[in-house]
Scaffold this active site. Sequence first.
Site, PDB file in Angstrom:
ATOM      1  N   LYS A  17       0.832  -1.210   0.000  1.00 49.81           N
ATOM      2  CA  LYS A  17       0.000   0.000   0.000  1.00 49.81           C
ATOM      3  C   LYS A  17       0.862   1.254   0.000  1.00 49.81           C
ATOM      4  O   LYS A  17       0.561   2.227  -0.687  1.00 49.81           O
ATOM      5  CB  LYS A  17      -0.817   0.003   1.310  1.00 49.81           C
ATOM      6  CG  LYS A  17      -2.292   0.023   1.102  1.00 49.81           C
ATOM      7  CD  LYS A  17      -3.037   0.145   2.425  1.00 49.81           C
ATOM      8  CE  LYS A  17      -2.420  -0.660   3.508  1.00 49.81           C
ATOM      9  NZ  LYS A  17      -2.523  -0.341   4.835  1.00 49.81           N
ATOM     10  N   GLY A  18       1.929   1.210   0.802  1.00 47.63           N
ATOM     11  CA  GLY A  18       2.826   2.369   0.905  1.00 47.63           C
ATOM     12  C   GLY A  18       3.485   2.674  -0.430  1.00 47.63           C
ATOM     13  O   GLY A  18       3.609   3.834  -0.827  1.00 47.63           O
ATOM     14  N   GLU A 141      -2.516   7.520   3.320  1.00 44.89           N
ATOM     15  CA  GLU A 141      -2.583   6.051   3.374  1.00 44.89           C
ATOM     16  C   GLU A 141      -3.089   5.637   4.750  1.00 44.89           C
ATOM     17  O   GLU A 141      -2.643   6.178   5.769  1.00 44.89           O
ATOM     18  CB  GLU A 141      -1.178   5.468   3.145  1.00 44.89           C
ATOM     19  CG  GLU A 141      -1.149   3.952   3.250  1.00 44.89           C
ATOM     20  CD  GLU A 141       0.273   3.377   3.398  1.00 44.89           C
ATOM     21  OE1 GLU A 141       1.262   4.111   3.219  1.00 44.89           O
ATOM     22  OE2 GLU A 141       0.362   2.178   3.724  1.00 44.89           O
ATOM     23  N   ILE A 149     -10.700  -3.632  13.759  1.00 39.78           N
ATOM     24  CA  ILE A 149     -11.373  -2.856  14.809  1.00 39.78           C
ATOM     25  C   ILE A 149     -10.664  -1.508  14.988  1.00 39.78           C
ATOM     26  O   ILE A 149     -11.281  -0.457  15.053  1.00 39.78           O
ATOM     27  CB  ILE A 149     -11.359  -3.637  16.147  1.00 39.78           C
ATOM     28  CG1 ILE A 149     -12.274  -4.858  16.024  1.00 39.78           C
ATOM     29  CG2 ILE A 149     -11.816  -2.742  17.306  1.00 39.78           C
ATOM     30  CD1 ILE A 149     -12.304  -5.731  17.258  1.00 39.78           C
ATOM     31  N   GLU A 150      -9.327  -1.550  15.029  1.00 38.08           N
ATOM     32  CA  GLU A 150      -8.550  -0.342  15.340  1.00 38.08           C
ATOM     33  C   GLU A 150      -8.800   0.805  14.374  1.00 38.08           C
ATOM     34  O   GLU A 150      -8.791   1.962  14.761  1.00 38.08           O
ATOM     35  CB  GLU A 150      -7.029  -0.639  15.295  1.00 38.08           C
ATOM     36  CG  GLU A 150      -6.514  -1.473  16.424  1.00 38.08           C
ATOM     37  CD  GLU A 150      -6.591  -2.970  16.107  1.00 38.08           C
ATOM     38  OE1 GLU A 150      -5.988  -3.727  16.840  1.00 38.08           O
ATOM     39  OE2 GLU A 150      -7.260  -3.343  15.120  1.00 38.08           O
ATOM     40  N   GLN A 193     -13.429  -9.175  -3.796  1.00 39.34           N
ATOM     41  CA  GLN A 193     -14.865  -8.835  -3.695  1.00 39.34           C
ATOM     42  C   GLN A 193     -15.235  -8.589  -2.230  1.00 39.34           C
ATOM     43  O   GLN A 193     -15.918  -7.610  -1.913  1.00 39.34           O
ATOM     44  CB  GLN A 193     -15.727  -9.991  -4.202  1.00 39.34           C
ATOM     45  CG  GLN A 193     -15.618 -10.272  -5.689  1.00 39.34           C
ATOM     46  CD  GLN A 193     -16.509 -11.456  -6.070  1.00 39.34           C
ATOM     47  OE1 GLN A 193     -17.606 -11.614  -5.531  1.00 39.34           O
ATOM     48  NE2 GLN A 193     -16.046 -12.281  -6.982  1.00 39.34           N
ATOM     49  N   VAL A 242       7.191  -7.337  -8.735  1.00 38.69           N
ATOM     50  CA  VAL A 242       8.368  -6.867  -9.489  1.00 38.69           C
ATOM     51  C   VAL A 242       9.630  -7.157  -8.676  1.00 38.69           C
ATOM     52  O   VAL A 242       9.564  -7.351  -7.459  1.00 38.69           O
ATOM     53  CB  VAL A 242       8.306  -5.344  -9.759  1.00 38.69           C
ATOM     54  CG1 VAL A 242       7.327  -5.001 -10.848  1.00 38.69           C
ATOM     55  CG2 VAL A 242       7.999  -4.562  -8.482  1.00 38.69           C
ATOM     56  N   CYS A 382      25.324   6.947  13.768  1.00 42.60           N
ATOM     57  CA  CYS A 382      24.789   7.203  15.102  1.00 42.60           C
ATOM     58  C   CYS A 382      25.438   6.295  16.149  1.00 42.60           C
ATOM     59  O   CYS A 382      26.558   6.553  16.557  1.00 42.60           O
ATOM     60  CB  CYS A 382      23.262   7.084  15.081  1.00 42.60           C
ATOM     61  SG  CYS A 382      22.510   8.045  16.392  1.00 42.60           S
ATOM     62  N   HIS A 508      21.701  10.544  10.901  1.00 36.64           N
ATOM     63  CA  HIS A 508      21.250   9.439  10.038  1.00 36.64           C
ATOM     64  C   HIS A 508      21.176   9.896   8.580  1.00 36.64           C
ATOM     65  O   HIS A 508      20.127  10.357   8.130  1.00 36.64           O
ATOM     66  CB  HIS A 508      19.881   8.946  10.490  1.00 36.64           C
ATOM     67  CG  HIS A 508      19.905   8.273  11.813  1.00 36.64           C
ATOM     68  ND1 HIS A 508      20.051   6.906  11.949  1.00 36.64           N
ATOM     69  CD2 HIS A 508      19.838   8.762  13.068  1.00 36.64           C
ATOM     70  CE1 HIS A 508      20.058   6.592  13.237  1.00 36.64           C
ATOM     71  NE2 HIS A 508      19.931   7.702  13.940  1.00 36.64           N
ATOM     72  N   GLU A 510      20.883   8.243   6.061  1.00 37.07           N
ATOM     73  CA  GLU A 510      19.988   7.393   5.252  1.00 37.07           C
ATOM     74  C   GLU A 510      18.615   8.022   5.026  1.00 37.07           C
ATOM     75  O   GLU A 510      17.919   7.666   4.082  1.00 37.07           O
ATOM     76  CB  GLU A 510      19.843   6.000   5.889  1.00 37.07           C
ATOM     77  CG  GLU A 510      19.078   5.933   7.214  1.00 37.07           C
ATOM     78  CD  GLU A 510      19.968   6.096   8.454  1.00 37.07           C
ATOM     79  OE1 GLU A 510      21.017   6.753   8.344  1.00 37.07           O
ATOM     80  OE2 GLU A 510      19.598   5.572   9.523  1.00 37.07           O
TER      81      GLU A 510
HETATM   82  N1  GLN Z   1      21.629   4.738  21.511  1.00 37.50           N
HETATM   83  C1  GLN Z   1      22.402   5.851  21.039  1.00 37.50           C
HETATM   84  C2  GLN Z   1      21.875   7.175  21.588  1.00 37.50           C
HETATM   85  O1  GLN Z   1      20.765   7.246  22.052  1.00 37.50           O
HETATM   86  C3  GLN Z   1      22.415   5.876  19.512  1.00 37.50           C
HETATM   87  C4  GLN Z   1      21.088   6.123  18.904  1.00 37.50           C
HETATM   88  C5  GLN Z   1      20.997   5.738  17.458  1.00 37.50           C
HETATM   89  O2  GLN Z   1      21.830   4.992  16.952  1.00 37.50           O
HETATM   90  N2  GLN Z   1      19.970   6.198  16.761  1.00 37.50           N
HETATM   91  O3  GLN Z   1      22.543   8.162  21.567  1.00 37.50           O
END
Ligand code: GLN
Length: 536
Positions: A17-18, A141, A149-150, A193, A242, A382, A508, A510
């Site tokens: 769905k996402g 979404e 129920i939720e 259906q 896919v 992190c 992060h 990413e």
């Molecule tokens: N546990 C670590 C902190 O709180 C690193 C957190 C993480 O990797 N997102 O600082």
Amino acid sequence: MTKYIFVTGGVCSGLGKGITASSIGLLLKAKGYKVFMQKFDPYMNVDPGTMSPIQHGEVFVTADGCETDLDLGHYERFIDEELNYTSNITNGKIYSSVIEKERRGDFLGATIQIVPHISNEIKNKIYEAGHTSEADFVITEIGGTVGDIESGVMMESLRQFRMEQTSANTLFVHTTLVPYLYGSNELKTKPTQNSIIDLRRLGIQPDIIVTRSNIPLGDAVKKKISLFGSVPTENIIEAIDVANIYQIPMNFHNQNIEDIILNHFNMKITKSNLKYWEDLIKTVTNLKEEIEISLVGKYTELHDAYISVVESLKHAGYKHKVKININWVDSEKLEKIDNLEPIFKNSKGIIVPGGFGSRGIEGMIKAINYARVNKIPFLGICLGLQLSVIEFTRNVLGIEDASSTEFNETCKNPVIDLMSDQKNIINMGGTLRLGNYECSISKNTLAYSLYKEESILERHRHRYEFNNKYKEMLEEKGMVFSGINPQSNLVEIIEIPSHPFFIAGQFHPEFKSRPTRPAPLFDGFINASTKHKLKR
Ligand code: GLN
């Protein structure tokens, strides 16, 4: 005037769905329209920030510091727009805000009820997304499966929303499963259906049905779904399995989903600008070389716990024309193994992503040590930065009890410590250092060569930080602190210049990676990994 598109799901979860919602968003954006996206999660947690990654998967963080469902990561990667706190609504958020208003006396003596108080709150969140984003389309979404129920009150709110806005301003997309039964050797439409019947019971008639199946439906099956679902056959969009999720928008485009939507709203059908996505698909489907990257973490039993990291590795792979095969390494298991050679022997890079708590950290430290000593390209994220500092302090500076107060509160050498503004915090939810913070990058560093900018913004989610008391000692032994937050002096990036590629960020990266624009740290990491020579 904003148009609202709702994406619901039937039959079972995990139908994509996402990705369906994201693909629609991408295709409307490619027509030149402004798109904003939103996810409704029917659970009672206020946000997923306190949930176990093994249960829930990754917590995606928006630029404004909202901890959200991992689907928002797909949305941002597909529509390439920054989302915000209006983008992830949970039952927990809705109920706690209504109860807070009740306690304040805002309702002036009224009896508080699911309808209208909870349903109004939900509708307001949809309107809020429209008003604050000023988008042409808000795509919402709804998590879970129709009939749960939720999600009952959320569905009721959507029914009311359509009543208020009429179908001129709203459109419902329902995603379902059309399973193939071996034995009778046919596709079965009954689950679809039934899920449409469930939706109608809630007062909602879908406008488009997206069918997940492993083979094409064929005309007869389409006609049947059209007849029972009361949608024209051209509004049944096939989502056939896919190999790569980034192919889905093109598959939908080939079935004209965006034109069907624009026609529904009586909007101008403009030309699609999809050349960049077609080029991406060409790259994605023609990767000839493969490289192995080891991902060392403690949530490896659920790959979704690292979904943005995995996608970012792939994005960098697309740029460097290599397919990334991930060697999933459970860090806890490494703790019992002395010789890591058999585990990492085929890996051209090692990554240690984020995590919380002390389980498995000694295994991660071992992996970092292996990458540092054997000069294997390394990226830490992190927790990965924090453990790189611990590893270096222990093994290069010889301070054996170096640790983080997260793992050992009374540790004598806390190279990683609680941030001062975190010391008096009692509530765990929503109180980490979250979202965008600035990072100033020193010139003549690896970080600068990757970002090519002196000031960047990256998203954060952590409570602990590098302890600046140890900075000089580490610098003397060759660690470089190449990124610093200018306001708080917190360390944001570390690197080891004597190593071919060893870098870690407290943030992060990413969350900002896009399929056609890999995050600089991942880009550099995969570039270095492609050049790394495996021992024979
Ligand atoms: N546990 C670590 C902190 O709180 C690193 C957190 C993480 O990797 N997102 O600082």
